[in-house]
Design an enzyme around this catalytic site. Structure first.
Site, PDB file in Angstrom:
ATOM      1  N   CYS A  41      44.218  47.094 -35.897  1.00 13.03           N
ATOM      2  CA  CYS A  41      43.448  48.314 -35.615  1.00 13.03           C
ATOM      3  C   CYS A  41      44.279  49.222 -34.714  1.00 13.03           C
ATOM      4  O   CYS A  41      45.116  48.753 -33.929  1.00 13.03           O
ATOM      5  CB  CYS A  41      42.140  47.934 -34.921  1.00 13.03           C
ATOM      6  N   SER A  43      43.406  50.745 -32.095  1.00 13.89           N
ATOM      7  CA  SER A  43      43.110  50.640 -30.661  1.00 13.89           C
ATOM      8  C   SER A  43      44.133  49.763 -29.931  1.00 13.89           C
ATOM      9  O   SER A  43      44.457  50.023 -28.769  1.00 13.89           O
ATOM     10  CB  SER A  43      41.702  50.085 -30.442  1.00 13.89           C
ATOM     11  N   HIS A  46      47.091  51.821 -29.204  1.00 13.75           N
ATOM     12  CA  HIS A  46      46.810  52.743 -28.084  1.00 13.75           C
ATOM     13  C   HIS A  46      47.240  52.079 -26.776  1.00 13.75           C
ATOM     14  O   HIS A  46      47.794  52.722 -25.887  1.00 13.75           O
ATOM     15  CB  HIS A  46      45.312  53.036 -27.974  1.00 13.75           C
ATOM     16  N   HIS A  62      41.852  42.568 -31.423  1.00 10.62           N
ATOM     17  CA  HIS A  62      40.400  42.533 -31.184  1.00 10.62           C
ATOM     18  C   HIS A  62      39.609  42.512 -32.489  1.00 10.62           C
ATOM     19  O   HIS A  62      38.396  42.576 -32.479  1.00 10.62           O
ATOM     20  CB  HIS A  62      39.972  43.729 -30.324  1.00 10.62           C
ATOM     21  N   CYS A 168      35.802  44.776 -36.479  1.00 10.71           N
ATOM     22  CA  CYS A 168      35.900  46.098 -35.845  1.00 10.71           C
ATOM     23  C   CYS A 168      35.805  47.213 -36.873  1.00 10.71           C
ATOM     24  O   CYS A 168      34.855  47.962 -36.897  1.00 10.71           O
ATOM     25  CB  CYS A 168      37.190  46.244 -35.024  1.00 10.71           C
TER      26      CYS A 168
HETATM   27  N1  LIG Z   1      34.743  53.985 -31.098  1.00  9.91           N
HETATM   28  C1  LIG Z   1      35.026  52.772 -31.488  1.00  9.91           C
HETATM   29  O1  LIG Z   1      34.223  51.847 -31.385  1.00  9.91           O
HETATM   30  C2  LIG Z   1      36.359  52.487 -32.089  1.00  9.91           C
HETATM   31  C3  LIG Z   1      36.609  51.234 -32.671  1.00  9.91           C
HETATM   32  C4  LIG Z   1      37.832  51.020 -33.282  1.00  9.91           C
HETATM   33  C5  LIG Z   1      38.800  52.010 -33.327  1.00  9.91           C
HETATM   34  N2  LIG Z   1      38.550  53.210 -32.726  1.00  9.91           N
HETATM   35  C6  LIG Z   1      39.508  54.315 -32.771  1.00  9.91           C
HETATM   36  O2  LIG Z   1      39.368  54.973 -34.010  1.00  9.91           O
HETATM   37  C7  LIG Z   1      40.588  55.645 -34.321  1.00  9.91           C
HETATM   38  C8  LIG Z   1      41.017  55.312 -35.733  1.00  9.91           C
HETATM   39  O3  LIG Z   1      41.451  53.959 -35.814  1.00  9.91           O
HETATM   40  P1  LIG Z   1      42.152  53.396 -37.150  1.00  9.91           P
HETATM   41  O4  LIG Z   1      42.465  51.972 -36.906  1.00  9.91           O
HETATM   42  O5  LIG Z   1      41.349  53.782 -38.336  1.00  9.91           O
HETATM   43  O6  LIG Z   1      43.516  54.250 -37.122  1.00  9.91           O
HETATM   44  P2  LIG Z   1      44.560  54.603 -38.298  1.00  9.91           P
HETATM   45  O7  LIG Z   1      45.811  54.994 -37.628  1.00  9.91           O
HETATM   46  O8  LIG Z   1      44.571  53.502 -39.294  1.00  9.91           O
HETATM   47  O9  LIG Z   1      43.912  55.873 -39.038  1.00  9.91           O
HETATM   48  C9  LIG Z   1      43.932  57.179 -38.520  1.00  9.91           C
HETATM   49  C10 LIG Z   1      44.086  58.171 -39.678  1.00  9.91           C
HETATM   50  O10 LIG Z   1      44.000  59.507 -39.145  1.00  9.91           O
HETATM   51  C11 LIG Z   1      44.869  60.318 -39.919  1.00  9.91           C
HETATM   52  N3  LIG Z   1      45.135  61.576 -39.203  1.00  9.91           N
HETATM   53  C12 LIG Z   1      46.075  61.842 -38.259  1.00  9.91           C
HETATM   54  N4  LIG Z   1      45.952  63.116 -37.828  1.00  9.91           N
HETATM   55  C13 LIG Z   1      44.927  63.667 -38.524  1.00  9.91           C
HETATM   56  C14 LIG Z   1      44.304  64.946 -38.518  1.00  9.91           C
HETATM   57  N5  LIG Z   1      44.711  65.919 -37.692  1.00  9.91           N
HETATM   58  N6  LIG Z   1      43.257  65.145 -39.362  1.00  9.91           N
HETATM   59  C15 LIG Z   1      42.811  64.160 -40.166  1.00  9.91           C
HETATM   60  N7  LIG Z   1      43.361  62.933 -40.211  1.00  9.91           N
HETATM   61  C16 LIG Z   1      44.402  62.688 -39.401  1.00  9.91           C
HETATM   62  C17 LIG Z   1      46.078  59.427 -40.135  1.00  9.91           C
HETATM   63  O11 LIG Z   1      46.870  59.875 -41.234  1.00  9.91           O
HETATM   64  C18 LIG Z   1      45.418  58.080 -40.413  1.00  9.91           C
HETATM   65  O12 LIG Z   1      45.173  57.884 -41.796  1.00  9.91           O
HETATM   66  C19 LIG Z   1      41.578  55.205 -33.241  1.00  9.91           C
HETATM   67  O13 LIG Z   1      41.594  56.177 -32.209  1.00  9.91           O
HETATM   68  C20 LIG Z   1      40.962  53.924 -32.735  1.00  9.91           C
HETATM   69  O14 LIG Z   1      41.387  53.593 -31.432  1.00  9.91           O
HETATM   70  C21 LIG Z   1      37.351  53.457 -32.127  1.00  9.91           C
HETATM   71 ZN   LIG Z   2      39.372  48.272 -33.467  1.00  9.78          ZN
END
Ligand SMILES: NC(=O)c1ccc[n+]([C@@H]2O[C@H](COP(=O)([O-])OP(=O)(O)OC[C@H]3O[C@@H](n4cnc5c(N)ncnc54)[C@H](O)[C@@H]3O)[C@@H](O)[C@H]2O)c1
Ligand SMILES: [Zn+2]
Ligand SMILES: [Zn+2]
Length: 371
Positions: A41, A43, A46, A62, A168
């Site tokens: 993931c 996160s 990050h 996680h 997650c």
């Molecule tokens: N709130 C929560 O409970 C929670 C839980 C897990 C992950 N997260 C967060 O969610 C986010 C996404 O996680 P992920 O594992 O899917 O990441 P990921 O990197 O797999 O996916 C992110 C996507 O965003 C795209 N992207 C980049 N810039 C963009 C833009 N300007 N417009 C549209 N798309 C764009 C990328 O090409 C990519 O496909 C992260 O910040 C992660 O930390 C939050």
């Molecule tokens: Zn996650």
């Protein structure tokens, strides 16, 4: 006992895979788990890159699934041999939040970024002393001692290499649409960012009955996957998504916009707000540094257009009920898991896996543990 694990010592440096010491005797309420699979993931990266601050050193990971090896005194939720999916937020069941159906914000989650268990318990140790575990789990380790509040028993016949995603990415994305945005039949929905989280927001919004479902991602492979799993439109920019949403709604715009981009900036939030119409809701699921002021919006427009902007953790899901429920949707074919996994890795390949995530190659990468 010894366990091989992926550790962050210093932000901006590669993740280190090495052998740590694990106190394998579970204490009151704890379990010893052998992780079989872990999802990559965003996160975790990050933390490795300093985009979200955590106590270091930390064993990453996680999103995890595995088999319970041993249980400590007073453990009632699982027994040795059980197959489990981990929840990245523990749920105690009795705090104010758990007791009112909001397990995703359980008070026990207070130490997920320091990574120790209740009672100042640090099961991992190594050359730098006590090591925390990401989200009190550390699924990028072969073994861990975690709290019973972090595991949910699943049926033995479910494939853990797929079920792992329900720790997650799947509930977070699916719940961001179904719970947090409360997508209703006939609505127009935008999902910004199609990674492991966003693709499940697409699946959730489709399941909830979105009529127009517009996915945004700059990468063609992500747009293709979004279309495959239910998006009616897939575009590269927020401007294009806004245009389509307005053209389908007499100029109003989206009913719901869900932001699941990897690093959420002010521009992304402002675009989401502008693309959302009267009475609409913007859900912020993606993250950035704690200090990043990425929400700066015209409050008068928010008031007069009656817009809502809200955050969500774990898609407002309750792990004890929603993890089995989502796995039921997988069994019935209403939700796809197999199609989300782009590539698998060994623990030693964890840096390669995150390079692939950051290069946009993976919808989700999955790490397979060797024992
Ligand atoms: N709130 C929560 O409970 C929670 C839980 C897990 C992950 N997260 C967060 O969610 C986010 C996404 O996680 P992920 O594992 O899917 O990441 P990921 O990197 O797999 O996916 C992110 C996507 O965003 C795209 N992207 C980049 N810039 C963009 C833009 N300007 N417009 C549209 N798309 C764009 C990328 O090409 C990519 O496909 C992260 O910040 C992660 O930390 C939050
Ligand atoms: Zn996650
Ligand atoms: Zn609780």
């Amino acid at each position: 006992m010894k366990t091989k694990a992926a550790v962050v010592y210093e932000v901006g440096k590669p993740i280190v895979v090495e052998e740590l010491e694990l106190d394998e005797r579970p204490q009151v309420g704890e379990v010893l788990i052998r992780y079989t699979h872990a999802g990559l993931c965003h996160s975790d990266v990050h933390i490795a890159r300093g985009d979200m601050e955590a106590r270091l050193p930390m064993v990453l990971g996680h999103e995890g699934a595995g088999i319970i090896e041993d249980v400590g005194p007073g453990v009632t939720r699982v027994e040795a041999g059980d197959h489990v999916v981990c929840s990245f937020i523990p749920n105690c069941g009795v705090c104010r939040w758990c007791a009112s159906g909001q397990q995703a914000i359980c008070d026990m989650g207070a130490t997920i970024l320091e990574g120790y268990l209740p009672g100042d318990r640090w099961p991992f140790s190594g050359p730098k002393g006590r090591y925390g575990a990401m989200c009190m789990l550390g699924t990028f380790s072969q073994y861990a001692v975690i709290h019973q509040s972090s595991v949910v028993k699943v049926d033995d016949d479910l494939p853990l290499d797929k079920a792992v995603l329900v720790g997650c990415g799947v509930p977070t994305g699916w719940g961001s649409a179904v719970n947090a945005a409360n997508v209703r039949p006939g609505e127009t929905v935008i999902v910004a960012g199609v990674g492991g989280i966003g693709i499940n927001a697409v699946q959730g919004a489709r399941h909830a009955g979105a009529k127009n479902l517009i996915a945004i991602d700059p990468l063609p492979n992500k747009r293709e996957k979004a279309t495959e799993l239910g998006a009616t439109h897939a575009v590269a920019t927020a401007a294009e998504a806004g245009e389509i949403a307005r053209s389908l709604t007499n100029g109003n715009g989206a009913d719901k916009t869900i932001v699941t981009v990897g690093l959420v900036t002010q521009e992304i939030v402002t675009d989401a707000f502008d693309n959302t119409g009267k009475g609409g809701t913007v859900v912020l699921t993606g993250l950035n540094k704690f200090s990043e002021i990425n929400v700066q919006l015209p409050g008068t427009i928010m008031t007069l257009w009656k817009k809502t902007v809200k955050g969500t953790l774990f898609g407002d899901c309750n792990p004890t009920t929603d993890i089995p429920m989502i796995l039921g949707l997988y069994r019935s074919g209403d939700l796809k898991l197999d199609e989300l996994i782009t590539r698998t890795y060994t623990l030693d390949q964890v840096n390669e896996g995150y390079d692939d995530l950051l290069n946009g190659e993976n919808v989700r990468g999955v790490l397979i543990h060797e024992h």
